[in-house]
Design a protein around this motif. Structure first.
Motif, PDB file in Angstrom:
ATOM      1  N   VAL A   3       8.158  -1.496  -1.947  1.00 57.05           N
ATOM      2  CA  VAL A   3       7.102  -1.217  -2.937  1.00 57.05           C
ATOM      3  C   VAL A   3       6.380  -2.502  -3.342  1.00 57.05           C
ATOM      4  N   GLY A   4       7.061  -3.639  -3.205  1.00 54.26           N
ATOM      5  CA  GLY A   4       6.421  -4.919  -3.484  1.00 54.26           C
ATOM      6  C   GLY A   4       6.451  -5.313  -4.950  1.00 54.26           C
ATOM      7  N   THR A  24      -0.990  -0.051  -4.998  1.00 51.74           N
ATOM      8  CA  THR A  24       0.347   0.559  -4.972  1.00 51.74           C
ATOM      9  C   THR A  24       0.322   2.077  -5.158  1.00 51.74           C
ATOM     10  N   VAL A  48      -3.110   5.313  -2.440  1.00 47.77           N
ATOM     11  CA  VAL A  48      -3.078   3.874  -2.202  1.00 47.77           C
ATOM     12  C   VAL A  48      -4.383   3.447  -1.533  1.00 47.77           C
ATOM     13  N   PRO A  58       0.290   4.287  -8.098  1.00 47.44           N
ATOM     14  CA  PRO A  58       1.310   4.853  -8.991  1.00 47.44           C
ATOM     15  C   PRO A  58       1.031   6.316  -9.316  1.00 47.44           C
ATOM     16  N   ALA A 104       3.912  -6.089  -6.812  1.00 44.05           N
ATOM     17  CA  ALA A 104       2.809  -5.524  -7.601  1.00 44.05           C
ATOM     18  C   ALA A 104       3.209  -4.215  -8.262  1.00 44.05           C
ATOM     19  N   SER A 105       3.937  -3.371  -7.527  1.00 43.29           N
ATOM     20  CA  SER A 105       4.344  -2.080  -8.075  1.00 43.29           C
ATOM     21  C   SER A 105       5.304  -2.246  -9.239  1.00 43.29           C
ATOM     22  N   TYR A 142      10.543  -8.224 -10.499  1.00 48.58           N
ATOM     23  CA  TYR A 142       9.713  -8.018  -9.307  1.00 48.58           C
ATOM     24  C   TYR A 142      10.007  -9.046  -8.217  1.00 48.58           C
ATOM     25  N   GLU A 159      -3.452  -3.734  -9.263  1.00 44.59           N
ATOM     26  CA  GLU A 159      -2.121  -3.321  -8.811  1.00 44.59           C
ATOM     27  C   GLU A 159      -2.047  -1.818  -8.610  1.00 44.59           C
ATOM     28  N   GLY A 189       6.134  -6.173   0.649  1.00 48.72           N
ATOM     29  CA  GLY A 189       5.276  -5.171   0.031  1.00 48.72           C
ATOM     30  C   GLY A 189       4.113  -5.852  -0.665  1.00 48.72           C
ATOM     31  N   PRO A 190       3.224  -5.094  -1.301  1.00 48.49           N
ATOM     32  CA  PRO A 190       2.071  -5.687  -1.991  1.00 48.49           C
ATOM     33  C   PRO A 190       2.512  -6.695  -3.054  1.00 48.49           C
ATOM     34  N   ASN A 192      -5.432   0.379   0.254  1.00 52.78           N
ATOM     35  CA  ASN A 192      -5.101  -0.937   0.791  1.00 52.78           C
ATOM     36  C   ASN A 192      -6.378  -1.688   1.154  1.00 52.78           C
TER      37      ASN A 192
END
Length: 268
Positions: A87-88, A197, A204, A199, A90-91, A126, A193, A135-136, A206
Protein backbone atom coordinates in the motif's frame (compact mmCIF):
# COMPACT_ATOMS: atom_id res chain seq x y z
CA UNK A 1 84.79 31.18 -28.39
CA UNK A 2 85.13 28.78 -25.46
CA UNK A 3 83.36 25.48 -25.81
CA UNK A 4 81.08 24.31 -22.96
CA UNK A 5 82.16 21.22 -21.16
CA UNK A 6 79.77 18.22 -20.81
CA UNK A 7 79.31 19.05 -17.12
CA UNK A 8 78.18 22.63 -17.91
CA UNK A 9 75.71 21.32 -20.54
CA UNK A 10 74.06 19.05 -17.99
CA UNK A 11 73.62 21.93 -15.52
CA UNK A 12 72.02 24.16 -18.15
CA UNK A 13 69.43 21.58 -19.22
CA UNK A 14 66.03 21.94 -17.40
CA UNK A 15 65.17 19.02 -15.16
CA UNK A 16 62.53 16.72 -16.60
CA UNK A 17 59.93 15.07 -14.36
CA UNK A 18 59.65 11.35 -14.81
CA UNK A 19 56.40 10.11 -16.42
CA UNK A 20 56.08 7.62 -13.62
CA UNK A 21 56.22 10.43 -11.04
CA UNK A 22 53.35 12.29 -12.78
CA UNK A 23 51.24 9.15 -12.89
CA UNK A 24 52.00 8.51 -9.22
CA UNK A 25 50.93 12.06 -8.24
CA UNK A 26 47.67 11.79 -10.20
CA UNK A 27 46.97 8.40 -8.64
CA UNK A 28 47.64 9.71 -5.13
CA UNK A 29 45.31 12.69 -5.78
CA UNK A 30 42.51 10.48 -7.07
CA UNK A 31 42.87 8.06 -4.17
CA UNK A 32 42.81 10.91 -1.65
CA UNK A 33 39.72 12.51 -3.22
CA UNK A 34 37.91 9.20 -3.61
CA UNK A 35 38.78 8.15 -0.08
CA UNK A 36 37.47 11.40 1.40
CA UNK A 37 34.25 11.16 -0.63
CA UNK A 38 33.75 7.52 0.32
CA UNK A 39 34.31 8.31 3.99
CA UNK A 40 31.79 11.19 3.86
CA UNK A 41 29.10 9.26 1.99
CA UNK A 42 29.57 6.18 4.15
CA UNK A 43 29.10 8.28 7.28
CA UNK A 44 25.99 9.95 5.82
CA UNK A 45 24.58 6.60 4.68
CA UNK A 46 25.29 5.07 8.06
CA UNK A 47 23.45 7.91 9.82
CA UNK A 48 20.49 7.60 7.42
CA UNK A 49 20.37 3.83 7.79
CA UNK A 50 20.55 4.06 11.55
CA UNK A 51 17.72 6.62 11.55
CA UNK A 52 15.58 4.47 9.27
CA UNK A 53 16.17 1.36 11.36
CA UNK A 54 15.14 3.25 14.47
CA UNK A 55 11.93 4.45 12.78
CA UNK A 56 11.17 0.95 11.50
CA UNK A 57 11.68 -0.49 14.99
CA UNK A 58 9.41 2.14 16.53
CA UNK A 59 6.84 1.64 13.79
CA UNK A 60 6.88 -2.12 14.27
CA UNK A 61 5.99 -1.71 17.95
CA UNK A 62 3.23 0.80 17.21
CA UNK A 63 1.84 -1.45 14.48
CA UNK A 64 1.81 -4.50 16.74
CA UNK A 65 -0.03 -2.58 19.45
CA UNK A 66 -2.58 -0.74 17.31
CA UNK A 67 -2.96 -2.34 13.87
CA UNK A 68 -1.94 -6.01 13.89
CA UNK A 69 -5.27 -7.23 15.29
CA UNK A 70 -6.98 -6.39 12.00
CA UNK A 71 -4.09 -6.36 9.51
CA UNK A 72 -1.95 -9.21 10.86
CA UNK A 73 1.51 -9.13 12.41
CA UNK A 74 3.13 -9.48 8.97
CA UNK A 75 0.70 -7.11 7.20
CA UNK A 76 -0.89 -10.14 5.54
CA UNK A 77 -4.43 -9.07 6.47
CA UNK A 78 -7.20 -10.90 8.31
CA UNK A 79 -10.96 -11.28 8.04
CA UNK A 80 -11.24 -7.99 9.91
CA UNK A 81 -8.90 -5.97 7.69
CA UNK A 82 -7.10 -6.04 4.31
CA UNK A 83 -3.44 -6.75 3.67
CA UNK A 84 -1.16 -3.73 3.81
CA UNK A 85 1.60 -5.23 1.69
CA UNK A 86 2.34 -2.80 -1.12
CA UNK A 87 0.00 0.00 0.00
CA UNK A 88 3.02 2.27 0.46
CA UNK A 89 3.85 5.09 2.82
CA UNK A 90 1.32 7.45 1.21
CA UNK A 91 -1.65 5.25 2.11
CA UNK A 92 -0.60 4.82 5.73
CA UNK A 93 0.13 8.54 6.14
CA UNK A 94 -3.29 9.44 4.73
CA UNK A 95 -5.29 6.95 6.77
CA UNK A 96 -3.48 7.52 10.06
CA UNK A 97 -3.00 11.30 9.98
CA UNK A 98 -6.67 11.88 9.08
CA UNK A 99 -7.76 9.66 11.97
CA UNK A 100 -9.54 7.17 9.74
CA UNK A 101 -7.29 4.47 11.13
CA UNK A 102 -7.46 2.82 13.56
CA UNK A 103 -11.21 2.43 13.12
CA UNK A 104 -13.37 3.66 15.98
CA UNK A 105 -16.16 1.25 15.00
CA UNK A 106 -17.22 -0.91 12.11
CA UNK A 107 -19.30 0.77 9.43
CA UNK A 108 -19.72 1.21 5.70
CA UNK A 109 -16.92 3.78 5.66
CA UNK A 110 -14.10 4.97 7.92
CA UNK A 111 -14.87 8.34 9.48
CA UNK A 112 -12.38 11.19 9.62
CA UNK A 113 -11.48 12.13 13.18
CA UNK A 114 -8.52 13.57 15.13
CA UNK A 115 -5.46 11.38 14.77
CA UNK A 116 -4.37 9.46 17.85
CA UNK A 117 -0.72 9.47 16.74
CA UNK A 118 1.85 12.24 16.67
CA UNK A 119 3.59 13.26 13.45
CA UNK A 120 6.71 11.31 14.47
CA UNK A 121 4.67 8.20 15.31
CA UNK A 122 2.84 8.43 11.99
CA UNK A 123 6.18 8.65 10.19
CA UNK A 124 7.39 5.57 12.06
CA UNK A 125 4.27 3.63 11.07
CA UNK A 126 4.46 4.43 7.36
CA UNK A 127 8.22 3.83 7.32
CA UNK A 128 7.66 0.38 8.82
CA UNK A 129 4.89 -0.54 6.36
CA UNK A 130 6.88 0.79 3.38
CA UNK A 131 9.88 -1.30 4.43
CA UNK A 132 7.90 -4.51 3.88
CA UNK A 133 6.97 -3.94 0.22
CA UNK A 134 7.22 -1.12 -2.36
CA UNK A 135 4.26 1.19 -2.86
CA UNK A 136 3.31 4.86 -3.40
CA UNK A 137 5.59 7.12 -1.39
CA UNK A 138 5.03 10.47 0.30
CA UNK A 139 4.43 13.04 -2.49
CA UNK A 140 7.11 15.51 -3.48
CA UNK A 141 6.44 19.01 -2.11
CA UNK A 142 6.99 20.34 -5.63
CA UNK A 143 3.42 19.30 -6.49
CA UNK A 144 1.78 20.55 -3.30
CA UNK A 145 2.29 24.30 -3.54
CA UNK A 146 -0.98 25.11 -5.30
CA UNK A 147 0.83 27.01 -8.02
CA UNK A 148 -0.30 24.95 -11.01
CA UNK A 149 -2.86 25.69 -13.72
CA UNK A 150 -6.24 26.11 -12.02
CA UNK A 151 -8.19 26.12 -15.31
CA UNK A 152 -6.59 22.85 -16.41
CA UNK A 153 -7.17 21.44 -12.94
CA UNK A 154 -10.86 22.38 -13.07
CA UNK A 155 -11.24 20.54 -16.38
CA UNK A 156 -9.52 17.42 -15.03
CA UNK A 157 -11.57 17.56 -11.84
CA UNK A 158 -14.86 17.76 -13.75
CA UNK A 159 -13.87 14.76 -15.90
CA UNK A 160 -12.46 12.50 -13.18
CA UNK A 161 -13.81 13.58 -9.80
CA UNK A 162 -16.99 15.70 -9.99
CA UNK A 163 -19.37 12.76 -10.43
CA UNK A 164 -18.67 11.80 -6.80
CA UNK A 165 -17.25 14.88 -5.11
CA UNK A 166 -19.45 17.48 -6.87
CA UNK A 167 -18.00 20.05 -9.26
CA UNK A 168 -17.32 22.39 -6.34
CA UNK A 169 -15.80 19.65 -4.15
CA UNK A 170 -18.80 19.66 -1.79
CA UNK A 171 -18.98 15.87 -1.65
CA UNK A 172 -21.94 13.62 -2.24
CA UNK A 173 -23.77 10.44 -1.26
CA UNK A 174 -22.89 7.03 -2.70
CA UNK A 175 -24.60 3.65 -2.37
CA UNK A 176 -24.91 1.46 0.74
CA UNK A 177 -24.34 4.27 3.22
CA UNK A 178 -21.05 5.36 1.69
CA UNK A 179 -20.18 8.87 0.57
CA UNK A 180 -17.56 10.98 -1.19
CA UNK A 181 -16.28 13.47 1.41
CA UNK A 182 -16.17 17.20 0.90
CA UNK A 183 -12.77 18.47 -0.21
CA UNK A 184 -13.03 21.88 1.40
CA UNK A 185 -10.05 22.54 3.64
CA UNK A 186 -8.32 19.24 2.85
CA UNK A 187 -4.53 19.61 2.74
CA UNK A 188 -2.72 19.36 -0.59
CA UNK A 189 -0.73 16.35 0.63
CA UNK A 190 -3.86 14.42 1.55
CA UNK A 191 -5.50 15.22 -1.79
CA UNK A 192 -2.43 13.93 -3.64
CA UNK A 193 -2.18 10.83 -1.43
CA UNK A 194 -5.86 10.06 -1.97
CA UNK A 195 -5.38 10.21 -5.75
CA UNK A 196 -2.44 7.78 -5.77
CA UNK A 197 -3.80 5.33 -3.18
CA UNK A 198 -7.58 5.32 -3.73
CA UNK A 199 -8.93 5.22 -0.15
CA UNK A 200 -12.41 3.90 0.60
CA UNK A 201 -14.41 3.80 -2.67
CA UNK A 202 -12.13 6.12 -4.59
CA UNK A 203 -10.34 4.75 -7.68
CA UNK A 204 -6.56 4.91 -7.93
CA UNK A 205 -5.15 7.59 -10.24
CA UNK A 206 -1.55 6.57 -10.83
CA UNK A 207 0.91 8.65 -12.81
CA UNK A 208 -0.17 6.99 -16.06
CA UNK A 209 -3.79 8.03 -15.50
CA UNK A 210 -3.07 11.53 -14.21
CA UNK A 211 0.50 12.83 -14.27
CA UNK A 212 2.03 14.45 -11.16
CA UNK A 213 1.81 17.83 -12.91
CA UNK A 214 -1.91 17.35 -13.56
CA UNK A 215 -2.42 16.24 -9.97
CA UNK A 216 -0.81 19.54 -8.97
CA UNK A 217 -3.26 21.33 -11.30
CA UNK A 218 -6.22 19.64 -9.60
CA UNK A 219 -4.87 20.64 -6.19
CA UNK A 220 -4.49 24.22 -7.46
CA UNK A 221 -8.15 24.25 -8.55
CA UNK A 222 -9.36 22.96 -5.17
CA UNK A 223 -7.24 25.51 -3.32
CA UNK A 224 -8.69 28.20 -5.58
CA UNK A 225 -12.19 27.14 -4.47
CA UNK A 226 -11.09 27.34 -0.83
CA UNK A 227 -9.82 30.88 -1.26
CA UNK A 228 -12.65 32.21 -3.46
CA UNK A 229 -16.12 31.75 -2.00
CA UNK A 230 -19.22 31.79 -4.17
CA UNK A 231 -19.65 35.26 -5.74
CA UNK A 232 -23.41 34.74 -5.98
CA UNK A 233 -24.10 34.89 -2.27
CA UNK A 234 -25.49 31.94 -0.29
CA UNK A 235 -24.27 28.82 -2.11
CA UNK A 236 -26.78 26.37 -0.55
CA UNK A 237 -23.98 23.89 0.07
CA UNK A 238 -22.94 23.87 -3.61
CA UNK A 239 -25.25 20.91 -4.12
CA UNK A 240 -26.52 22.03 -7.50
CA UNK A 241 -29.99 22.48 -9.00
CA UNK A 242 -31.75 20.02 -6.68
CA UNK A 243 -31.05 22.03 -3.55
CA UNK A 244 -31.72 25.29 -5.39
CA UNK A 245 -35.05 24.01 -6.74
CA UNK A 246 -36.02 22.66 -3.32
CA UNK A 247 -35.23 26.02 -1.75
CA UNK A 248 -37.41 27.83 -4.26
CA UNK A 249 -40.19 25.29 -3.92
CA UNK A 250 -40.34 25.49 -0.14
CA UNK A 251 -39.53 29.12 0.54
CA UNK A 252 -40.45 30.82 -2.73
CA UNK A 253 -43.72 29.03 -3.40
CA UNK A 254 -44.48 28.90 0.33
CA UNK A 255 -44.11 32.67 0.57
CA UNK A 256 -46.43 33.21 -2.40
CA UNK A 257 -49.09 30.94 -0.87
CA UNK A 258 -48.72 32.66 2.50
CA UNK A 259 -49.15 36.13 0.98
CA UNK A 260 -52.19 34.93 -1.01
CA UNK A 261 -53.86 33.49 2.10
CA UNK A 262 -53.12 36.70 4.01
CA UNK A 263 -54.60 38.92 1.31
CA UNK A 264 -57.71 36.74 1.07
CA UNK A 265 -58.20 36.70 4.81
CA UNK A 266 -57.80 40.48 4.97
CA UNK A 267 -60.39 41.03 2.26
CA UNK A 268 -62.94 38.87 4.10
Amino acid sequence: MAKSTPLQSKKQRPARRSKLASIALITIGLLATGGAYALFTTSATADTTAGSEQLISQGSKLFAANCATCHGMNLEGTKAGPSLLGVGAASVEFQVSTGRMPLAQSGPQAQEKPSQFTTEQTKALYTFVASKAPGPGIPDKTYLGGNGNAAKGAELFRINCAMCHNVAGAGGALTQGKYAPALTGVTAQHIYEAMVTGPQNMPVFNDKNISPTDKANIITYLKYLDQNPSPGGFDLGNLGPVSEGLFLWIFGLGTIIGVTVWLTAKAN
